[in-house]
Design an enzyme around this catalytic site. Sequence first.
Site, mmCIF file in Angstrom:
data_model
loop_
_atom_site.group_PDB
_atom_site.id
_atom_site.type_symbol
_atom_site.label_atom_id
_atom_site.label_comp_id
_atom_site.label_asym_id
_atom_site.label_seq_id
_atom_site.Cartn_x
_atom_site.Cartn_y
_atom_site.Cartn_z
ATOM 1 N N HIS A 72 -12.794 -2.094 11.327
ATOM 2 C CA HIS A 72 -11.661 -2.797 11.628
ATOM 3 C C HIS A 72 -10.447 -2.044 12.202
ATOM 4 O O HIS A 72 -9.897 -1.019 11.897
ATOM 5 C CB HIS A 72 -11.156 -3.622 10.231
ATOM 6 C CG HIS A 72 -12.040 -4.443 9.743
ATOM 7 N ND1 HIS A 72 -11.769 -5.404 8.924
ATOM 8 C CD2 HIS A 72 -13.575 -4.451 9.670
ATOM 9 C CE1 HIS A 72 -12.711 -6.164 8.610
ATOM 10 N NE2 HIS A 72 -13.948 -5.534 9.043
ATOM 11 N N TYR A 200 -4.326 -10.191 3.657
ATOM 12 C CA TYR A 200 -3.400 -9.771 2.588
ATOM 13 C C TYR A 200 -2.377 -10.821 2.719
ATOM 14 O O TYR A 200 -1.680 -11.041 3.610
ATOM 15 C CB TYR A 200 -2.797 -8.420 2.582
ATOM 16 C CG TYR A 200 -3.825 -7.210 2.347
ATOM 17 C CD1 TYR A 200 -4.344 -6.821 3.490
ATOM 18 C CD2 TYR A 200 -3.736 -6.529 1.318
ATOM 19 C CE1 TYR A 200 -5.336 -5.564 3.275
ATOM 20 C CE2 TYR A 200 -4.593 -5.463 0.955
ATOM 21 C CZ TYR A 200 -5.402 -5.087 2.038
ATOM 22 O OH TYR A 200 -6.176 -3.920 1.862
ATOM 23 N N PRO A 292 -5.541 -1.586 -6.530
ATOM 24 C CA PRO A 292 -6.366 -1.716 -5.298
ATOM 25 C C PRO A 292 -5.705 -2.208 -3.980
ATOM 26 O O PRO A 292 -6.250 -2.150 -3.110
ATOM 27 C CB PRO A 292 -7.567 -2.497 -5.954
ATOM 28 C CG PRO A 292 -6.859 -3.318 -6.826
ATOM 29 C CD PRO A 292 -6.004 -2.525 -7.477
ATOM 30 N N LYS A 296 -7.097 2.847 -1.875
ATOM 31 C CA LYS A 296 -6.825 4.108 -1.752
ATOM 32 C C LYS A 296 -7.952 5.055 -2.638
ATOM 33 O O LYS A 296 -8.267 5.964 -2.356
ATOM 34 C CB LYS A 296 -5.447 4.328 -1.809
ATOM 35 C CG LYS A 296 -4.722 4.247 -0.861
ATOM 36 C CD LYS A 296 -4.729 4.985 0.146
ATOM 37 C CE LYS A 296 -4.111 4.671 1.651
ATOM 38 N NZ LYS A 296 -5.020 4.222 2.547
ATOM 39 N N TYR A 384 -2.210 3.231 5.768
ATOM 40 C CA TYR A 384 -3.277 2.360 5.362
ATOM 41 C C TYR A 384 -4.836 3.121 6.145
ATOM 42 O O TYR A 384 -5.810 3.123 5.407
ATOM 43 C CB TYR A 384 -3.330 1.255 5.839
ATOM 44 C CG TYR A 384 -4.339 -0.144 5.615
ATOM 45 C CD1 TYR A 384 -3.863 -0.476 4.265
ATOM 46 C CD2 TYR A 384 -5.513 -0.200 6.107
ATOM 47 C CE1 TYR A 384 -5.201 -1.343 3.574
ATOM 48 C CE2 TYR A 384 -6.507 -1.183 5.722
ATOM 49 C CZ TYR A 384 -6.252 -1.568 4.429
ATOM 50 O OH TYR A 384 -7.040 -2.564 3.989
HETATM 51 P P1 RFL Z 1 -16.179 6.134 -10.554
HETATM 52 O O1 RFL Z 1 -16.787 5.722 -9.382
HETATM 53 O O2 RFL Z 1 -15.670 5.294 -11.749
HETATM 54 O O3 RFL Z 1 -17.566 7.231 -11.104
HETATM 55 C C1 RFL Z 1 -17.370 7.926 -12.251
HETATM 56 C C2 RFL Z 1 -18.940 7.908 -12.776
HETATM 57 O O4 RFL Z 1 -19.065 8.674 -13.894
HETATM 58 C C3 RFL Z 1 -19.884 7.986 -14.796
HETATM 59 N N1 RFL Z 1 -19.378 8.337 -16.088
HETATM 60 C C4 RFL Z 1 -19.962 9.333 -16.952
HETATM 61 N N2 RFL Z 1 -21.105 10.032 -16.544
HETATM 62 C C5 RFL Z 1 -21.379 10.816 -17.641
HETATM 63 N N3 RFL Z 1 -20.821 11.023 -18.768
HETATM 64 C C6 RFL Z 1 -20.105 10.400 -18.960
HETATM 65 N N4 RFL Z 1 -19.172 10.448 -20.235
HETATM 66 C C7 RFL Z 1 -19.417 9.330 -18.093
HETATM 67 N N5 RFL Z 1 -18.341 8.461 -18.159
HETATM 68 C C8 RFL Z 1 -18.501 7.887 -16.928
HETATM 69 C C9 RFL Z 1 -19.796 6.567 -14.478
HETATM 70 O O5 RFL Z 1 -20.770 5.678 -14.917
HETATM 71 C C10 RFL Z 1 -19.487 6.655 -12.956
HETATM 72 O O6 RFL Z 1 -20.797 6.516 -12.200
HETATM 73 O O7 RFL Z 1 -15.117 7.353 -10.140
HETATM 74 P P2 RFL Z 1 -15.107 8.342 -8.869
HETATM 75 O O8 RFL Z 1 -16.420 8.602 -8.306
HETATM 76 O O9 RFL Z 1 -13.768 8.917 -8.968
HETATM 77 O O10 RFL Z 1 -14.705 7.015 -7.676
HETATM 78 C C11 RFL Z 1 -13.515 6.345 -7.729
HETATM 79 C C12 RFL Z 1 -13.721 4.906 -7.069
HETATM 80 O O11 RFL Z 1 -14.780 4.408 -7.958
HETATM 81 C C13 RFL Z 1 -12.468 4.125 -7.290
HETATM 82 O O12 RFL Z 1 -11.369 4.650 -6.891
HETATM 83 C C14 RFL Z 1 -12.804 2.642 -6.329
HETATM 84 O O13 RFL Z 1 -13.782 1.793 -6.586
HETATM 85 C C15 RFL Z 1 -11.183 1.915 -6.395
HETATM 86 N N6 RFL Z 1 -11.168 0.892 -5.771
HETATM 87 C C16 RFL Z 1 -11.071 0.791 -4.278
HETATM 88 N N7 RFL Z 1 -10.912 2.050 -3.449
HETATM 89 C C17 RFL Z 1 -11.004 2.091 -2.212
HETATM 90 O O14 RFL Z 1 -10.728 3.514 -1.768
HETATM 91 N N8 RFL Z 1 -10.593 1.228 -1.499
HETATM 92 C C18 RFL Z 1 -11.273 -0.033 -1.866
HETATM 93 O O15 RFL Z 1 -11.107 -1.142 -1.078
HETATM 94 C C19 RFL Z 1 -10.921 -0.142 -3.489
HETATM 95 N N9 RFL Z 1 -11.321 -1.424 -4.034
HETATM 96 C C20 RFL Z 1 -11.419 -0.246 -6.230
HETATM 97 C C21 RFL Z 1 -11.427 -1.618 -5.336
HETATM 98 C C22 RFL Z 1 -11.991 -0.401 -7.413
HETATM 99 C C23 RFL Z 1 -11.934 -1.779 -8.090
HETATM 100 N N10 RFL Z 1 -12.312 -1.780 -9.510
HETATM 101 C C24 RFL Z 1 -13.343 -2.561 -9.946
HETATM 102 C C25 RFL Z 1 -11.876 -0.957 -10.450
HETATM 103 C C26 RFL Z 1 -11.647 -2.783 -5.676
HETATM 104 C C27 RFL Z 1 -11.907 -3.006 -7.200
HETATM 105 C C28 RFL Z 1 -11.915 -4.163 -7.679
HETATM 106 C C1 PHB Z 2 -12.456 -4.836 -0.782
HETATM 107 O O1 PHB Z 2 -13.134 -5.138 0.295
HETATM 108 O O2 PHB Z 2 -12.986 -4.744 -1.848
HETATM 109 C C2 PHB Z 2 -10.906 -4.441 -0.699
HETATM 110 C C3 PHB Z 2 -10.443 -4.363 0.636
HETATM 111 C C4 PHB Z 2 -9.263 -4.018 0.525
HETATM 112 C C5 PHB Z 2 -8.501 -3.693 -0.729
HETATM 113 C C6 PHB Z 2 -9.183 -3.881 -1.925
HETATM 114 C C7 PHB Z 2 -10.558 -3.930 -2.038
HETATM 115 O O3 PHB Z 2 -7.028 -3.422 -0.488
#
Ligand code: RFL
Ligand code: PHB
Length: 391
Positions: A72, A200, A292, A296, A384
Site C-alpha cells: 500500500h 481510517y 491498534p 504499530k 505510519y
Molecule cells: P503475541 O503475539 O501475543 O505472542 C505471545 C505468544 O506467547 C504465548 N504465551 C506463552 N507461551 C508460553 N508460556 C506462557 N506462559 C505464555 N503466555 C503466552 C502466546 O500464546 C503467544 O503465542 O506477542 P508478540 O510476539 O510480542 O507480538 C505482538 C503482536 O501480536 C501484537 O503487538 C499485534 O498483534 C498488535 N496489533 C497490530 N500490530 C501491528 O503492528 N499492526 C496492526 O495492524 C495491528 N493490528 C493488533 C492489531 C492487535 C490486535 N489484537 C487482537 C490485540 C489488531 C488487533 C485487533
Molecule cells: C488490520 O488490518 O488488522 C489493521 C490495519 C490497520 C490498523 C489496525 C489493524 O491500524
Amino acid sequence: MRTQVGIVGAGPAGLLLSHLLHRQGIESIIVENRSRDHIEARIRAGVMEHWVAELVDEIGMGARMRQEGLVHEGIEISFSGRRRRIDLKALTGGKSIVVYGQQEFVKDFVAARLAAGTPIHFEVGGVSVHDVEGDGPAIRFSDRDGAPQRIECDFIAGCDGFHGICRPAVPDLKIFERTYPFAWLGILAEAAPSSDELIYSSHDNGFALHSMRSPKLTRLYLQVAPDEDIARWPDDRVWEELQTRLTQDGDWRLNEGKVLQKGITPMRSFVCETMRHGMLFLAGDAAHIVPPTGAKGMNLAAADVLVLSRALAEFYASGATVALDAYPATCLARIWKAQRFSWWMTSMLHIFPDQDTFGRRIQLAEIDFITGNEAGARALAENYVGLPFDA
Ligand code: RFL
Ligand code: PHB
C-alpha cells in the site's frame, strides 16, 4: 535440555528472534503454551512497516509475503463527509507498507524454524523462569504429555505477550499506562475490499476502519463501548453501522459478505520500564501495548527482537555486553515514539464519551489541518511507514 537462548512464546517476537539468532549461528528453543493450529489461526495485526517487510526479505522469508501481501502506497482518512489521501510513498521518499496477516507471518516462521531443526514445544503448561539473576537461568514447564521439563540456557527472551509470565518475573517495574473509554469490534468478512487502500474514518457515531487481508477478504473495525456485549452486535447491525461510518461520499458503498470472524479488543497504551532483569530480556507485547490505531504492535515487537538479536550476536562473538546493557534504553526510545503516535492517532480519530461539541470541532479541525498540509501529512506518513530504525 540445554540451549543458548530459551524463548518463551511463539508469537511474531519469539519466532523472529529465533530466526535472527539462527542466522548468527546462535541456538534457541521455543516454548509456547497454545497449539500450533491456534497460533496459526489467530487473527490480529495486518500492517507491516516498510523496514519490517525489507527485513523479512533480507532474512530469506519474503517469498509468500511478496506473493500474497498487498503493498500500500497510501492510506485514506475520512472525516466531515470527505476523504483525504495520505500519499505515503510521495511523502516518505518512496516508502510503503505491506498488508500481510500476522497469522501468515506466524505460519511462515513456524515452518522455517521447524525446518531448520529449532525445537518448538507447543501446548506446554506451567511455564516458569528461574535463576535469571545468575549465569545459569532456566525455563521449567510441563510438556504436552504432562512430563516436567527444564531448559538450561545462557539467556531467556520473554516473548510471551501481554498476559505472559515473564514480565511478572521482573521486580520493581515502573508501569506507564492508559486505558481508553472504548474498544474495537473487528470482523473478517468474505467480501472484496471496497477500496484499494485502508480507510481510517472519524465519524460522529465513532471511529471505523476499512482494511483487508486479500482481494477476497475484508477486515473491518468499529469503535464500541469498552464493556460492549458482542451479542448486541448481530451481523446486520455491524454492517449497517460500518456503512454509516465509512460511507461519506455519494455513491460509494461498502461491499458486504459472510462474516467469518468477529471479536472485541480493548484499547490500551502500556509501557514497562525496564525490559531486563539479569539474563531475562522482555520483548514485544510482554513489555508494551499500543492501541491498534497506529498499526504499530507487531512492528515494535520486530524492532525489539532485532535489537536483541544484534546484542546477543555481539556477546557471542566477542563477550562484549555493551549492546545487551543498552537493550532497554535502545528499545524504549523507539517504543515511546510509537506510543506517542498510537496515542495521537487514537485521540484524534475516536469519539470520547465525555467529549462536548467544542471538543469534536477541535478534533475535526486537527484532522483537517494534518491531512490538508504537507508538513502535517508528512509527519503522519513518516510515523505510519515506520521511523528509520536508528531514529
Ligand atoms: P503475541 O503475539 O501475543 O505472542 C505471545 C505468544 O506467547 C504465548 N504465551 C506463552 N507461551 C508460553 N508460556 C506462557 N506462559 C505464555 N503466555 C503466552 C502466546 O500464546 C503467544 O503465542 O506477542 P508478540 O510476539 O510480542 O507480538 C505482538 C503482536 O501480536 C501484537 O503487538 C499485534 O498483534 C498488535 N496489533 C497490530 N500490530 C501491528 O503492528 N499492526 C496492526 O495492524 C495491528 N493490528 C493488533 C492489531 C492487535 C490486535 N489484537 C487482537 C490485540 C489488531 C488487533 C485487533
Ligand atoms: C488490520 O488490518 O488488522 C489493521 C490495519 C490497520 C490498523 C489496525 C489493524 O491500524
